[in-house]
Design a protein around this motif. Structure first.
Motif, PDB file in Angstrom:
ATOM      1  N   VAL A  63       0.874  -1.118   0.069  1.00 31.78           N
ATOM      2  CA  VAL A  63      -0.031  -0.063  -0.058  1.00 31.78           C
ATOM      3  C   VAL A  63       0.832   1.197   0.082  1.00 31.78           C
ATOM      4  O   VAL A  63       1.653   1.282   0.676  1.00 31.78           O
ATOM      5  CB  VAL A  63      -0.929  -0.059   1.329  1.00 31.78           C
ATOM      6  N   TYR A  79      -6.112   4.551   4.252  1.00 36.26           N
ATOM      7  CA  TYR A  79      -4.654   3.686   4.184  1.00 36.26           C
ATOM      8  C   TYR A  79      -4.914   2.800   5.408  1.00 36.26           C
ATOM      9  O   TYR A  79      -4.895   1.524   5.280  1.00 36.26           O
ATOM     10  CB  TYR A  79      -3.618   4.645   4.601  1.00 36.26           C
ATOM     11  N   VAL A  83      -5.097  -1.175   5.338  1.00 35.48           N
ATOM     12  CA  VAL A  83      -4.105  -2.090   5.613  1.00 35.48           C
ATOM     13  C   VAL A  83      -4.680  -3.049   6.855  1.00 35.48           C
ATOM     14  O   VAL A  83      -4.554  -4.295   6.967  1.00 35.48           O
ATOM     15  CB  VAL A  83      -2.871  -1.509   6.212  1.00 35.48           C
ATOM     16  N   ARG A  87      -4.981  -7.223   6.614  1.00 39.59           N
ATOM     17  CA  ARG A  87      -4.224  -8.059   7.677  1.00 39.59           C
ATOM     18  C   ARG A  87      -5.127  -8.986   8.558  1.00 39.59           C
ATOM     19  O   ARG A  87      -5.157 -10.012   8.702  1.00 39.59           O
ATOM     20  CB  ARG A  87      -3.562  -7.122   8.556  1.00 39.59           C
ATOM     21  N   VAL A  93       0.923  -7.372   4.682  1.00 37.83           N
ATOM     22  CA  VAL A  93       0.826  -6.109   4.161  1.00 37.83           C
ATOM     23  C   VAL A  93       2.375  -5.422   4.346  1.00 37.83           C
ATOM     24  O   VAL A  93       2.790  -5.143   5.309  1.00 37.83           O
ATOM     25  CB  VAL A  93      -0.330  -5.320   4.704  1.00 37.83           C
ATOM     26  N   GLY A  95       3.942  -1.824   3.865  1.00 39.24           N
ATOM     27  CA  GLY A  95       3.412  -0.333   4.082  1.00 39.24           C
ATOM     28  C   GLY A  95       4.683   0.386   3.137  1.00 39.24           C
ATOM     29  O   GLY A  95       5.778   0.449   3.661  1.00 39.24           O
ATOM     30  N   VAL A 120       1.599  -2.354   9.917  1.00 38.74           N
ATOM     31  CA  VAL A 120       1.768  -3.251   8.851  1.00 38.74           C
ATOM     32  C   VAL A 120       2.566  -4.402   9.187  1.00 38.74           C
ATOM     33  O   VAL A 120       3.186  -4.167  10.249  1.00 38.74           O
ATOM     34  CB  VAL A 120       2.288  -2.250   7.549  1.00 38.74           C
TER      35      VAL A 120
END
Ligand SMILES: O=C(O)c1cc(=O)[nH]c(=O)n1[C@@H]1O[C@H](COP(=O)(O)O)[C@@H](O)[C@H]1O
Length: 286
Positions: A63, A79, A83, A87, A93, A95, A120
């Motif tokens: 992301v 955002y 995430v 998750r 994930v 970041g 993340v």
């Protein structure tokens, strides 16, 4: 098991695919644009639908925080929601925040992205400031199974301005590779890779093979597929020798529906098709 062990396993089970959620409003289908929601809510819905449609094909999601920061607090809520959604589904994930600063500031970045609203599993780090731009994250790697992808040889044309300069008989990016191997020694996983991986672009395959030889304990995040010109053939030799990498595509996947002219709720089927095509393009060589 370290996070890189998990990523390695996922990349073998699902394919070495990283779906890049570089979501901006211009990629949203018309049916979402016309909703009476905030921009961040529209983007969150777009991302959730893509995650649902691709979770069996993606080893991980990356992301790109810039796309969310650009929309202010509403974007940062998107955002965070994105995430958390991925998750909560058990997905790994990344970041993509590319942080790098003195260690007292790095401590705060580590806290901000490895706990709380923006937590993340792995974050991207710029370590061209040296080890103290990386060491603030070590406690999280050790105690919370987190990981890093450190920029090594980036995919942008101007990467050569600094990263390809020679110091003695080594390039700057090769020196960074030695550092990444050294920093990762205390964070080795059962798969043979450390929790400190490296970012190497797909744009120079011949350089990548030498990097792989030099850095046998490093797992790679490889951007540059699709929109930046990289292909499955470009990563074939690397992955034949070792399944040491996940390949990211962002615009190439999340605009799949636009290429097909789809503006309705079926858009995620086209993103899935693009993701499947990428997976097949990579796996055909292995
Ligand atoms: O760290 C990254 O992910 C990254 C490093 C690099 O060398 N090149 C690169 O393109 N990226 C990121 O990878 C993504 C590439 O997006 P697409 O070109 O749309 O597939 C963007 O989020 C970039 O910021």
């Amino acid at each position: 098991m370290t996070i890189m062990d998990r990523l390695y396993k996922e990349s073998i089970a699902k394919g070495p695919i990283c779906v890049g959620l570089d979501t901006t409003l211009k990629f949203l289908p018309q049916y979402l644009i016309s909703k009476d929601w905030s921009d961040g809510e529209k983007i969150t819905e777009f991302n959730k639908k893509i995650i649902d449609a691709t979770e069996d094909l993606a080893a991980t999601y990356k992301v790109q925080i810039a796309c969310y920061e650009a929309l202010g607090l509403d974007g940062l809520s998107a955002y965070s929601a994105t995430v958390k959604y991925a998750r909560n589904k058990g997905k790994i994930v990344i970041g993509d925040v590319k942080r790098g600063d003195i260690s007292s500031t790095g401590d705060q970045y580590a806290k901000g992205h490895f706990s709380g609203d923006f937590e993340v599993d792995i974050m991207t780090v710029n370590a061209y400031m040296g080890e103290d731009a990386v060491s603030p994250y070590y406690p999280y790697l050790r105690d919370h199974s987190k990981g890093l992808f450190v920029l090594q040889r980036t995919s942008n044309p101007s990467a050569v301005d600094v990263q390809n300069l020679k110091v003695g008989d080594q390039s700057v990016y090769q020196i960074m590779g030695d550092n990444i191997e050294k920093w990762g020694k205390d964070f080795m996983g059962e798969s043979g890779f450390s929790a400190i991986g490296a970012v190497v672009g797909l744009t120079r395959p011949e350089e990548f093979e030498a990097i792989q030889d030099q850095c046998p304990h490093t797992f790679f995040l490889v951007p540059g597929y699709g929109a930046q010109g990289g292909t499955g053939e470009d990563i074939a030799e690397i992955l034949k020798r070792s399944r040491c990498a996940v390949v990211n595509s962002s615009r190439g996947l999340i605009t799949g529906h636009q290429k097909a002219g789809c503006e309705d709720e079926g858009f995620a089927d086209y993103v899935r098709k693009a993701t499947l095509a990428m997976k097949e393009d990579i796996l055909q060589w292995l």
